[in-house]
Motif scaffolding. Structure first.
Motif, PDB file in Angstrom:
ATOM      1  N   GLU A  85       5.033   7.144 -66.524  1.00  0.00           N
ATOM      2  CA  GLU A  85       6.434   7.582 -66.652  1.00  0.00           C
ATOM      3  C   GLU A  85       7.392   6.551 -66.056  1.00  0.00           C
ATOM      4  O   GLU A  85       8.432   6.235 -66.650  1.00  0.00           O
ATOM      5  N   ALA A  86       7.032   5.982 -64.917  1.00  0.00           N
ATOM      6  CA  ALA A  86       7.891   4.986 -64.271  1.00  0.00           C
ATOM      7  C   ALA A  86       8.000   3.728 -65.128  1.00  0.00           C
ATOM      8  O   ALA A  86       9.103   3.176 -65.292  1.00  0.00           O
ATOM      9  N   PHE A  87       6.903   3.266 -65.687  1.00  0.00           N
ATOM     10  CA  PHE A  87       6.953   2.085 -66.556  1.00  0.00           C
ATOM     11  C   PHE A  87       7.809   2.348 -67.789  1.00  0.00           C
ATOM     12  O   PHE A  87       8.574   1.484 -68.229  1.00  0.00           O
ATOM     13  N   LEU A  88       7.676   3.551 -68.367  1.00  0.00           N
ATOM     14  CA  LEU A  88       8.478   3.891 -69.549  1.00  0.00           C
ATOM     15  C   LEU A  88       9.960   3.918 -69.207  1.00  0.00           C
ATOM     16  O   LEU A  88      10.802   3.414 -69.960  1.00  0.00           O
ATOM     17  N   ALA A  89      10.310   4.521 -68.070  1.00  0.00           N
ATOM     18  CA  ALA A  89      11.720   4.615 -67.669  1.00  0.00           C
ATOM     19  C   ALA A  89      12.294   3.233 -67.404  1.00  0.00           C
ATOM     20  O   ALA A  89      13.422   2.924 -67.815  1.00  0.00           O
ATOM     21  N   GLU A  90      11.531   2.387 -66.755  1.00  0.00           N
ATOM     22  CA  GLU A  90      11.998   1.042 -66.430  1.00  0.00           C
ATOM     23  C   GLU A  90      12.242   0.223 -67.698  1.00  0.00           C
ATOM     24  O   GLU A  90      13.191  -0.554 -67.778  1.00  0.00           O
ATOM     25  N   ALA A  91      11.390   0.425 -68.698  1.00  0.00           N
ATOM     26  CA  ALA A  91      11.518  -0.321 -69.952  1.00  0.00           C
ATOM     27  C   ALA A  91      12.460   0.380 -70.930  1.00  0.00           C
ATOM     28  O   ALA A  91      12.660  -0.112 -72.036  1.00  0.00           O
ATOM     29  N   LYS A  92      12.993   1.543 -70.529  1.00  0.00           N
ATOM     30  CA  LYS A  92      13.876   2.358 -71.374  1.00  0.00           C
ATOM     31  C   LYS A  92      13.175   2.714 -72.691  1.00  0.00           C
ATOM     32  O   LYS A  92      13.729   2.556 -73.781  1.00  0.00           O
ATOM     33  N   ARG A  93      11.939   3.190 -72.545  1.00  0.00           N
ATOM     34  CA  ARG A  93      11.143   3.615 -73.698  1.00  0.00           C
ATOM     35  C   ARG A  93      10.838   5.102 -73.589  1.00  0.00           C
ATOM     36  O   ARG A  93      10.798   5.661 -72.495  1.00  0.00           O
ATOM     37  N   SER A  94      10.580   5.722 -74.732  1.00  0.00           N
ATOM     38  CA  SER A  94      10.322   7.173 -74.749  1.00  0.00           C
ATOM     39  C   SER A  94       8.825   7.456 -74.621  1.00  0.00           C
ATOM     40  O   SER A  94       7.990   6.560 -74.721  1.00  0.00           O
ATOM     41  N   TRP A  95       8.535   8.741 -74.470  1.00  0.00           N
ATOM     42  CA  TRP A  95       7.142   9.171 -74.420  1.00  0.00           C
ATOM     43  C   TRP A  95       6.468   8.945 -75.768  1.00  0.00           C
ATOM     44  O   TRP A  95       5.245   8.778 -75.838  1.00  0.00           O
ATOM     45  N   ALA A  96       7.237   8.925 -76.839  1.00  0.00           N
ATOM     46  CA  ALA A  96       6.674   8.651 -78.161  1.00  0.00           C
ATOM     47  C   ALA A  96       6.046   7.252 -78.184  1.00  0.00           C
ATOM     48  O   ALA A  96       5.024   7.029 -78.841  1.00  0.00           O
ATOM     49  N   TYR A  97       6.649   6.302 -77.476  1.00  0.00           N
ATOM     50  CA  TYR A  97       6.096   4.957 -77.370  1.00  0.00           C
ATOM     51  C   TYR A  97       4.714   5.018 -76.706  1.00  0.00           C
ATOM     52  O   TYR A  97       3.747   4.410 -77.166  1.00  0.00           O
ATOM     53  N   ALA A  98       4.631   5.769 -75.613  1.00  0.00           N
ATOM     54  CA  ALA A  98       3.352   5.913 -74.896  1.00  0.00           C
ATOM     55  C   ALA A  98       2.324   6.625 -75.768  1.00  0.00           C
ATOM     56  O   ALA A  98       1.137   6.268 -75.762  1.00  0.00           O
ATOM     57  N   ASP A  99       2.768   7.637 -76.534  1.00  0.00           N
ATOM     58  CA  ASP A  99       1.841   8.326 -77.440  1.00  0.00           C
ATOM     59  C   ASP A  99       1.310   7.358 -78.496  1.00  0.00           C
ATOM     60  O   ASP A  99       0.137   7.399 -78.861  1.00  0.00           O
ATOM     61  N   GLY A 100       2.180   6.466 -78.984  1.00  0.00           N
ATOM     62  CA  GLY A 100       1.753   5.449 -79.942  1.00  0.00           C
ATOM     63  C   GLY A 100       0.727   4.507 -79.335  1.00  0.00           C
ATOM     64  O   GLY A 100      -0.248   4.116 -79.986  1.00  0.00           O
ATOM     65  N   MET A 101       0.943   4.143 -78.061  1.00  0.00           N
ATOM     66  CA  MET A 101      -0.034   3.295 -77.364  1.00  0.00           C
ATOM     67  C   MET A 101      -1.378   4.015 -77.251  1.00  0.00           C
ATOM     68  O   MET A 101      -2.440   3.416 -77.460  1.00  0.00           O
ATOM     69  N   ALA A 102      -1.325   5.310 -76.911  1.00  0.00           N
ATOM     70  CA  ALA A 102      -2.559   6.096 -76.770  1.00  0.00           C
ATOM     71  C   ALA A 102      -3.313   6.133 -78.101  1.00  0.00           C
ATOM     72  O   ALA A 102      -4.539   6.010 -78.135  1.00  0.00           O
ATOM     73  N   MET A 103      -2.562   6.262 -79.187  1.00  0.00           N
ATOM     74  CA  MET A 103      -3.199   6.304 -80.509  1.00  0.00           C
ATOM     75  C   MET A 103      -3.833   4.952 -80.844  1.00  0.00           C
ATOM     76  O   MET A 103      -4.970   4.888 -81.308  1.00  0.00           O
ATOM     77  N   ARG A 104      -3.111   3.863 -80.577  1.00  0.00           N
ATOM     78  CA  ARG A 104      -3.645   2.537 -80.892  1.00  0.00           C
ATOM     79  C   ARG A 104      -4.820   2.165 -79.995  1.00  0.00           C
ATOM     80  O   ARG A 104      -5.808   1.606 -80.457  1.00  0.00           O
ATOM     81  N   MET A 105      -4.693   2.471 -78.721  1.00  0.00           N
ATOM     82  CA  MET A 105      -5.716   2.044 -77.765  1.00  0.00           C
ATOM     83  C   MET A 105      -6.970   2.921 -77.796  1.00  0.00           C
ATOM     84  O   MET A 105      -8.090   2.418 -77.648  1.00  0.00           O
ATOM     85  N   PHE A 106      -6.785   4.239 -77.938  1.00  0.00           N
ATOM     86  CA  PHE A 106      -7.908   5.159 -77.734  1.00  0.00           C
ATOM     87  C   PHE A 106      -8.135   6.152 -78.867  1.00  0.00           C
ATOM     88  O   PHE A 106      -9.012   6.994 -78.780  1.00  0.00           O
ATOM     89  N   LYS A 107      -7.286   6.083 -79.917  1.00  0.00           N
ATOM     90  CA  LYS A 107      -7.361   7.049 -81.026  1.00  0.00           C
ATOM     91  C   LYS A 107      -7.162   8.482 -80.535  1.00  0.00           C
ATOM     92  O   LYS A 107      -7.820   9.418 -80.987  1.00  0.00           O
ATOM     93  N   VAL A 108      -6.250   8.637 -79.566  1.00  0.00           N
ATOM     94  CA  VAL A 108      -5.888   9.943 -79.023  1.00  0.00           C
ATOM     95  C   VAL A 108      -4.392  10.116 -79.274  1.00  0.00           C
ATOM     96  O   VAL A 108      -3.602   9.211 -79.007  1.00  0.00           O
ATOM     97  N   GLU A 109      -3.997  11.274 -79.797  1.00  0.00           N
ATOM     98  CA  GLU A 109      -2.611  11.464 -80.234  1.00  0.00           C
ATOM     99  C   GLU A 109      -1.591  11.502 -79.098  1.00  0.00           C
ATOM    100  O   GLU A 109      -0.466  11.051 -79.278  1.00  0.00           O
ATOM    101  N   ARG A 110      -1.938  12.069 -77.966  1.00  0.00           N
ATOM    102  CA  ARG A 110      -0.957  12.267 -76.898  1.00  0.00           C
ATOM    103  C   ARG A 110      -1.466  11.669 -75.582  1.00  0.00           C
ATOM    104  O   ARG A 110      -2.645  11.756 -75.276  1.00  0.00           O
ATOM    105  N   VAL A 111      -0.537  11.143 -74.807  1.00  0.00           N
ATOM    106  CA  VAL A 111      -0.883  10.575 -73.496  1.00  0.00           C
ATOM    107  C   VAL A 111      -1.476  11.652 -72.594  1.00  0.00           C
ATOM    108  O   VAL A 111      -2.405  11.394 -71.830  1.00  0.00           O
ATOM    109  N   GLU A 112      -0.977  12.866 -72.708  1.00  0.00           N
ATOM    110  CA  GLU A 112      -1.443  13.964 -71.850  1.00  0.00           C
ATOM    111  C   GLU A 112      -2.928  14.254 -72.052  1.00  0.00           C
ATOM    112  O   GLU A 112      -3.562  14.861 -71.195  1.00  0.00           O
ATOM    113  N   TRP A 113      -3.482  13.845 -73.174  1.00  0.00           N
ATOM    114  CA  TRP A 113      -4.880  14.148 -73.478  1.00  0.00           C
ATOM    115  C   TRP A 113      -5.828  13.052 -73.024  1.00  0.00           C
ATOM    116  O   TRP A 113      -7.050  13.188 -73.185  1.00  0.00           O
ATOM    117  N   LEU A 114      -5.322  11.985 -72.458  1.00  0.00           N
ATOM    118  CA  LEU A 114      -6.186  10.888 -72.006  1.00  0.00           C
ATOM    119  C   LEU A 114      -6.929  11.277 -70.738  1.00  0.00           C
ATOM    120  O   LEU A 114      -6.394  11.996 -69.887  1.00  0.00           O
TER     121      LEU A 114
END
Length: 137
Positions: A85-114
């Motif tokens: 959350e801190a990295f996202l806020a600092e970069a002014k990015r949304s949770w959708a960005y993190a969810d996209g990372m989770a999908m690309r990195m781990f094939k998991v739809e949501r960060v909360e499920w990692l």
């Protein structure tokens, strides 16, 4: 496996460990117990043969313990989510960005499920991104 079979297994393991050829092995059986085959040994003779192999330098090694290793304690999930959350806020990015990372990195739809290990890898990726763009960690 019964006790007799375990003891006979030890005899054959000792033969192999000592590097005995078949003729030498059978001569030891004949000298110690008066038989030519381990299947003809009674329990007392088995003990005598094992004692002779021990005298010749063989040592029995304990059986390996099988099973899984104790799990290492996982990093605190809440702490890792806070870092994301801190990295996202600092970069002014949304949770959708993190969810996209989770999908690309781990094939998991949501960060909360990692799981914690995956979250740790995501924090490492966000740290790398912050350095690359000149932001503090």
């Amino acid at each position: 496996m019964n006790t007799r079979n375990l003891q006979l297994s030890k005899i054959h393991i000792a033969k192999k460990d000592l590097g005995l050829d078949d003729e030498t092995y059978r001569s030891i059986l004949g000298r110690v117990a008066g038989v030519r085959s381990a299947k003809d040994l009674n329990p007392r003779q088995i003990g005598h043969v094992l004692a002779e192999f021990a005298r010749l330098g063989w040592t029995s090694t304990p059986a390996k313990q099988t099973g899984r290793k104790a799990p290492t304690p996982a990093p605190d999930r809440e702490k890792l989510m806070g870092k994301v959350e801190a990295f996202l806020a600092e970069a002014k990015r949304s949770w959708a960005y993190a969810d996209g990372m989770a999908m690309r990195m781990f094939k998991v739809e949501r960060v909360e499920w990692l799981d914690p290990q995956q979250l740790h890898k995501m924090v490492a990726a966000l740290t790398y991104d912050a350095r690359r763009h000149g932001r503090t960690e």
